[in-house]
Design an enzyme around this catalytic site. Sequence first.
Site, mmCIF file in Angstrom:
data_model
loop_
_atom_site.group_PDB
_atom_site.id
_atom_site.type_symbol
_atom_site.label_atom_id
_atom_site.label_comp_id
_atom_site.label_asym_id
_atom_site.label_seq_id
_atom_site.Cartn_x
_atom_site.Cartn_y
_atom_site.Cartn_z
ATOM 1 N N GLY A 512 30.033 38.397 37.784
ATOM 2 C CA GLY A 512 30.468 38.334 39.173
ATOM 3 C C GLY A 512 30.192 39.648 39.859
ATOM 4 N N GLY A 514 32.074 42.247 42.684
ATOM 5 C CA GLY A 514 33.270 42.523 43.473
ATOM 6 C C GLY A 514 33.021 43.640 44.462
ATOM 7 N N SER A 518 28.971 45.193 40.282
ATOM 8 C CA SER A 518 28.781 43.959 39.518
ATOM 9 C C SER A 518 29.372 44.079 38.123
ATOM 10 C CB SER A 518 27.296 43.647 39.408
ATOM 11 O OG SER A 518 26.777 43.405 40.682
ATOM 12 N N VAL A 519 29.739 42.915 37.555
ATOM 13 C CA VAL A 519 30.321 42.885 36.217
ATOM 14 C C VAL A 519 29.406 42.083 35.298
ATOM 15 C CG1 VAL A 519 32.350 42.273 34.867
ATOM 16 C CG2 VAL A 519 32.599 42.888 37.269
ATOM 17 N N ASP A 628 43.600 45.382 47.167
ATOM 18 C CA ASP A 628 42.653 44.266 47.311
ATOM 19 C C ASP A 628 43.093 43.067 46.464
ATOM 20 O OD1 ASP A 628 40.443 42.965 48.307
ATOM 21 O OD2 ASP A 628 39.010 43.920 46.963
#
Length: 812
Positions: A512, A514, A518-519, A628
């Site tokens: 994903g 965020g 990126s992860v 967040d």
Amino acid sequence: MATEKLFSLRVFLPCFMLVTCCVHPPLSQGAPAADTVSRDRPLSGGQRLVSQGGKFVVGLFQPDDTAPDRWYLAIWYNKLSKHTPVWIANRARPIPNPDSSKLTISQDGNMVLLDGLQSPIWATNITSNAPNSTVGLILNTGNFVLAPSSNTTNFLWQSFDEPTNVWLPRAKLGRSRVTGEPTRIVSWNSSVDPSPGYYTLEMDPDGTNQFIHKWNNSEIYWETGEWTGSMFAGMPEMASYPKALLHYEFVVNDQESYFTYQINETMMTAMFMMEVSGQVKGVAWTESVQDWVPFFAVPKAQCSVYFVCGSFSMCTENTFTFCSCLRGFSKQYEGNLLYGNPRGGCTRNARLECGGANSSGNSETDGFYALAIADLPEKAWSVVAASPDGCKQACLNNCSCVAYYFYGDNCSLWYGDLINLVSPDASSGYTIFVRLAPSEFFSGSAKKGKPLTTWSLTGAAILFVAVTVIVGVLLIPKRQIFSKQNKIEGSLVVFSFRYLRSVTRNFRERLGKGSFGSVYKGMLPDGTLIAVKKLDGISQGEKQFRAEVSTIGTVQHVNLIRLLGFCSEQSTRMLVYEYMPNGSLDRNIFGSTPVELRWNVRFQIALGVAKGLAYLHEECRSRIIHCDIKPENVLLDASFMPKIADFGLAKLVGRDFSRVLTTMRGTIGYLAPEWISGTAITAKADVFSYGMMLFEIMSGRRNSAWRQQGVETFFPVLVATRLHEGNIQGLFDSELMRDADLQEGERACKVACWCVQDDEDTRPEMGEVVQILEGLLEINLPPIPSYLQVLAESAESSLQMRNHIRSTLDAS
Ligand SMILES: *[C@@H]1O[C@H](CO)[C@@H](O)[C@H](O)[C@H]1NC(C)=O
Ligand SMILES: *[C@@H]1O[C@H](CO)[C@@H](O)[C@H](O)[C@H]1NC(C)=O
Ligand SMILES: *[C@@H]1O[C@H](CO)[C@@H](O)[C@H](O)[C@H]1NC(C)=O
Ligand SMILES: *[C@@H]1O[C@H](CO)[C@@H](O)[C@H](O)[C@H]1NC(C)=O
């Protein structure tokens, strides 16, 4: 039996205490500090003047711990956790010992700073009618003034007229129409040296009504454009500044013309300053990160600042240290970066050979390598040449030629230093050829006497790289990569970049993206799955990054994602987390194929997130505001236990915080109203976001998806209304909520409505939310939050908020 009036009786602590109490030491409780210096009461050593109102301090300070004999008389903010000087008297003449120096009033009525030998280091230097008795007074605006003691509003001199690098609200920046002399703000020389640097902002001394940026008082690198009556011509974005927050005016009279601005100080603390690196930035103090966050910058691009990286250096936008030496050159000055300073750039590693190809056969010839840049440097010399080779030869024939460019039949040569080089973006740019000594190409193994052309050099380089890669792949056993020991630092593993690249198979599987980067999925040799987050645009240095990360590493709770380690190599920053097999909450409740989560699972998720947040806000030592909270940042483990991700990162990103806010535009529905109003962000902003998310967990739909259908169906408003009508059962007719426990459902509805109240003091603490959900605390009927109604009523409102956020916070 009687329901307690929980929220009306409770006294809420001001929430920013959460963050500041630990960081900022309480003021000493002695006699109130004076705000005046006089002949009878000089200032010396560690003594301070504090303005009435307590906002500003005058005292002696030391910007650089490593230089203990450099002290400056300065004004700084009294109550901020970060020491921020806004004015310095003796910026070019530090004093060695604060205890033997003093600030006093001299015989002629001037304010004067004396060193240990009683000789003046700095003075106000007013010559006309020096009155009998004067005093120096620090005002709560940050203005330090000299005035007769009989009338302290009659300023004989003021620091606002002689600013250093900061332009405070209410100070005038302009030009005298009598002498033509402008006031100017001048950058520091380096981050620890306040002496005047190379960059200035001033009103055009040629008489036009615009501000100009100059390097070394000669090269103009940016202009605001002329004043049009409501804005500067080159800054149309000024029209969109919210007047309630920032008020400015341009004044022309017989004496002077100037620009001045005021900030609504009840809403924010902000100022403009000339950065060491030549940009003028508007910065606002942001409680949640305990730092100044830029909301405005001119020029917008760092790399458009003249000479910012010095000679033979490349400027690359949006990187931490945006300057890097060209191949074949090294930094000529170690230590803090000296932007704009000729001493700060890069110098050649090896001297040019200088012999042209026609000179004696024994000497080797200088070579060239191709360098891609965004724009051709100024001050090129055009010569006639028919081919690239002819152009190259023309450069070789002159010993001070350092680069050439050939296109069509145009041959350009550069002599002396190459400056203002900027990295190209992917789509456009030029290729110039930079001259280096032969040794830069051969490193000892070259065959003598046979000068290589650029092409054969490039070929050799490619071959070398290819061979290395092939040999590397074939000969280095895989095992060796894996068994490379990663170090342990505190509770965290310090991973090497190579190791992470290999366990993520070169970052192949992206889980994903965020707000922070990126992860990627990875697998350790023992089969453990990990999630590797590559951080974008971290503005912090290595040391501070490690400090922040180790703090995050100590924060452990079953409902918080566990940080296993990190990687910090050159400009790469990565965080390594435990892997969550069920992914993020948003995919589970409103992805393209949402999982049917039963009520009790969803309720446990809501409760778990509340517990995790309560721990962050109230129990862990570092007291973290998440900033967040949204379904994308809640991850689910194999048994659907929720874990909050990305906590602590807002602080980590530090000065680039505005960038994070900009990326939050897509999820504006979770942002508390105070994000928009610009007031300090407290833990209650998380409570608001949590409330918005709780509605979504209950309904299984994005709140934003209801909005198009108007007020009646916007779920949060629907819940609030139904609670008041005493008809919440009706809500649970939908398919998703049918298996709900009605009591749990009612508690969740009420608490969600309390969480999203406009007034942050009315919202509960996260610890209370947990108790309410668990049924341990009774709770009243919440009022219908008006902010939500606005959100619901006009689809336009969200657009307005976006624009507002963009205009106030988008620094670049
Ligand atoms: C003080 O002012 C006088 C006249 O304006 C000027 O000649 C002199 O250089 C100034 N001295 C200092 C130390 O600034
Ligand atoms: C200066 O002040 C002193 C005491 O306040 C007073 O006696 C003296 O007359 C004053 N001198 C002038 C020139 O005003
Ligand atoms: C003090 O000085 C200000 C500014 O010069 C002037 O307007 C005011 O009248 C003075 N007050 C008295 C009491 O002299
Ligand atoms: C900067 O300006 C000064 C004064 O005009 C001049 O002597 C000096 O050479 C300039 N420095 C550079 C690097 O151009």
